[in-house]
Design a protein around this motif. Structure first.
Motif, short mmCIF file in Angstrom:
data_model
loop_
_atom_site.label_atom_id
_atom_site.label_comp_id
_atom_site.label_asym_id
_atom_site.label_seq_id
_atom_site.Cartn_x
_atom_site.Cartn_y
_atom_site.Cartn_z
N ARG A 102 1.30 -0.86 0.43
CA ARG A 102 0.04 -0.80 -0.30
C ARG A 102 0.33 -0.98 -1.79
O ARG A 102 1.26 -0.36 -2.33
CB ARG A 102 -0.61 0.57 -0.02
CG ARG A 102 -1.92 0.87 -0.67
CD ARG A 102 -3.09 0.09 -0.13
NE ARG A 102 -3.40 0.26 1.29
CZ ARG A 102 -4.45 -0.31 1.88
NH1 ARG A 102 -5.29 -1.06 1.19
NH2 ARG A 102 -4.67 -0.14 3.16
N CYS A 103 -0.45 -1.83 -2.43
CA CYS A 103 -0.24 -2.11 -3.85
C CYS A 103 -0.72 -0.94 -4.71
O CYS A 103 -1.78 -0.37 -4.46
CB CYS A 103 -0.98 -3.38 -4.23
SG CYS A 103 -0.92 -3.78 -5.99
N VAL A 104 0.05 -0.59 -5.73
CA VAL A 104 -0.29 0.56 -6.55
C VAL A 104 -1.38 0.22 -7.58
O VAL A 104 -2.30 1.00 -7.80
CB VAL A 104 0.97 1.09 -7.30
CG1 VAL A 104 0.64 2.40 -8.02
CG2 VAL A 104 2.10 1.30 -6.30
N GLU A 105 -1.26 -0.96 -8.18
CA GLU A 105 -2.23 -1.34 -9.23
C GLU A 105 -3.63 -1.58 -8.64
O GLU A 105 -4.64 -1.28 -9.27
CB GLU A 105 -1.79 -2.60 -9.96
CG GLU A 105 -0.52 -2.43 -10.78
CD GLU A 105 0.71 -2.77 -9.95
OE1 GLU A 105 0.69 -3.82 -9.27
OE2 GLU A 105 1.68 -1.99 -9.95
N ASP A 106 -3.65 -2.20 -7.48
CA ASP A 106 -4.92 -2.48 -6.81
C ASP A 106 -4.81 -2.02 -5.37
O ASP A 106 -4.23 -2.72 -4.54
CB ASP A 106 -5.25 -3.98 -6.90
CG ASP A 106 -6.62 -4.29 -6.30
OD1 ASP A 106 -7.14 -3.44 -5.55
OD2 ASP A 106 -7.16 -5.36 -6.58
N ARG A 107 -5.36 -0.87 -5.12
CA ARG A 107 -5.11 -0.26 -3.82
C ARG A 107 -5.80 -0.94 -2.64
O ARG A 107 -5.62 -0.54 -1.49
CB ARG A 107 -5.44 1.24 -3.87
CG ARG A 107 -4.47 2.02 -4.78
CD ARG A 107 -4.66 3.51 -4.69
NE ARG A 107 -4.84 3.99 -3.32
CZ ARG A 107 -3.89 4.01 -2.39
NH1 ARG A 107 -2.68 3.57 -2.65
NH2 ARG A 107 -4.17 4.47 -1.20
N ARG A 108 -6.58 -1.98 -2.93
CA ARG A 108 -7.14 -2.74 -1.81
C ARG A 108 -6.08 -3.65 -1.21
O ARG A 108 -6.13 -4.02 -0.04
CB ARG A 108 -8.31 -3.62 -2.30
CG ARG A 108 -9.52 -2.85 -2.72
CD ARG A 108 -10.49 -3.75 -3.42
NE ARG A 108 -9.91 -4.36 -4.62
CZ ARG A 108 -10.59 -5.18 -5.42
NH1 ARG A 108 -11.84 -5.50 -5.14
NH2 ARG A 108 -10.03 -5.67 -6.48
N VAL A 109 -5.14 -4.04 -2.03
CA VAL A 109 -4.16 -5.07 -1.67
C VAL A 109 -3.00 -4.48 -0.88
O VAL A 109 -2.54 -3.37 -1.16
CB VAL A 109 -3.64 -5.76 -2.94
CG1 VAL A 109 -2.45 -6.65 -2.62
CG2 VAL A 109 -4.77 -6.53 -3.61
N VAL A 110 -2.53 -5.26 0.09
CA VAL A 110 -1.31 -4.91 0.82
C VAL A 110 -0.30 -6.05 0.62
O VAL A 110 -0.62 -7.20 0.90
CB VAL A 110 -1.59 -4.74 2.32
CG1 VAL A 110 -0.29 -4.51 3.08
CG2 VAL A 110 -2.56 -3.58 2.57
#
Lengths: 160, 160
Positions: A102-110
């Motif tokens: 899971r991406c930290v800057e944009d939590r929608r992104v994996v």
DNA sequence: CGATAATACTTGACATATCAACTAATGTGC
DNA sequence: GCACATTAGTTGATATGTCAAGTATTATCG
């Protein structure tokens, strides 16, 4: 009177009727040919426990390098579109060929990355896959090979 | 120094690396192009409640006439192979587009026939399907269209 | 700042695909 | 005519494909 020979595809599909048009004949021939090649291709990767689509995902992720790719970016790059990209990657993750974070800057992104095991698998598949392509096209002259690719590109451009 | 332009397929799939060979480029282009055409084709028949494969079965049965065809004979004539022919015909039977009858002389055999409803459905699809093929190939010259079909035939012959 | 929209997936439901057994009927050799 | 193979199709298990709806998070606009 020039007797034209019947299209080979007709005999292959045991059809007697001619096609409504050359365009239809070409489309059917295209489908048939691709089906034959795809099945042979699947036979190359299947013994290694992955499908052709999964192989495609792995290649895309190898090309993407360290950083990996976002899930939907993978979908966009697939040769054959797959709306079920999540589950496609699920399957690869279960096999430990891909890892997700899971991406930290944009939590929608994996972010998806290929693992060592994934790279190793690809390494063993590179030669057989290339060989399959060479085998498939071996009877074509260099000119015909280029011509084929060019015509197919034209078709896609027209349908865009 | 002749700078060759990058293959269009690379940009389309957002790939930077060139292909290992012209053969691989051709195979990927072939897969991609067929995928695009197939999806457009499915969009033509799907609104009528059938898949492309089911449409293919109906056309085969229309071509077979009154007597119909044995189940496995249909499978042999499909443009794209389907091992699950039984369930494919099941679906068409449920929609009353096809009817089946156990053969009396050889009770292993099942004869499949297209129904009136099946013929009617095909009649409404003939024009749109032909139009789709024409649209797909509209940018190609007659020579290129023939060339494409001929090259594809060569590929299949070589892989037999 | 707060409502609304847009993005990035994820999930559920259902249709298809695939392969390997399995059944039923027919053909074949002895 | 009986064992055995072959043929024709079906079924079960499992994977994959497809679409619509749902969730979480971020962006945008007044």
């Amino acid at each position: 009177m020039s007797e034209r020979p019947a299209p080979p595809i007709l005999g292959e599909l045991r059809q007697k009727r001619p096609f409504a048009s050359k365009a239809e004949e070409a489309v059917v021939t295209l489908f048939r040919t691709t089906d034959v090649i795809r099945r042979a291709g699947e036979a190359v990767v299947a013994p290694h426990g992955i499908s052709a689509q999964q192989y495609n995902v792995l290649r895309i992720l190898r090309g993407a390098g360290r950083k990996g790719l976002q899930t939907l970016e993978i979908a966009e790059r697939l040769v054959e579109r797959a709306p079920g990209i999540t589950r496609l990657v699920d399957a690869l993750e279960k096999k430990k060929l891909v890892e997700r974070e899971r991406c930290v800057e944009d939590r929608r992104v994996v972010w998806c990355r290929i693992t060592k095991a994934g790279l190793a698998l690809l390494a063993t598949l590179d030669a057989p896959v290339t060989a399959h392509a060479e085998r498939t096209m071996r009877k074509l002259s260099a000119a015909d090979l280029n011509k084929l690719t060019a015509i197919l590109d034209d078709i896609r451009i027209a349908s865009a």
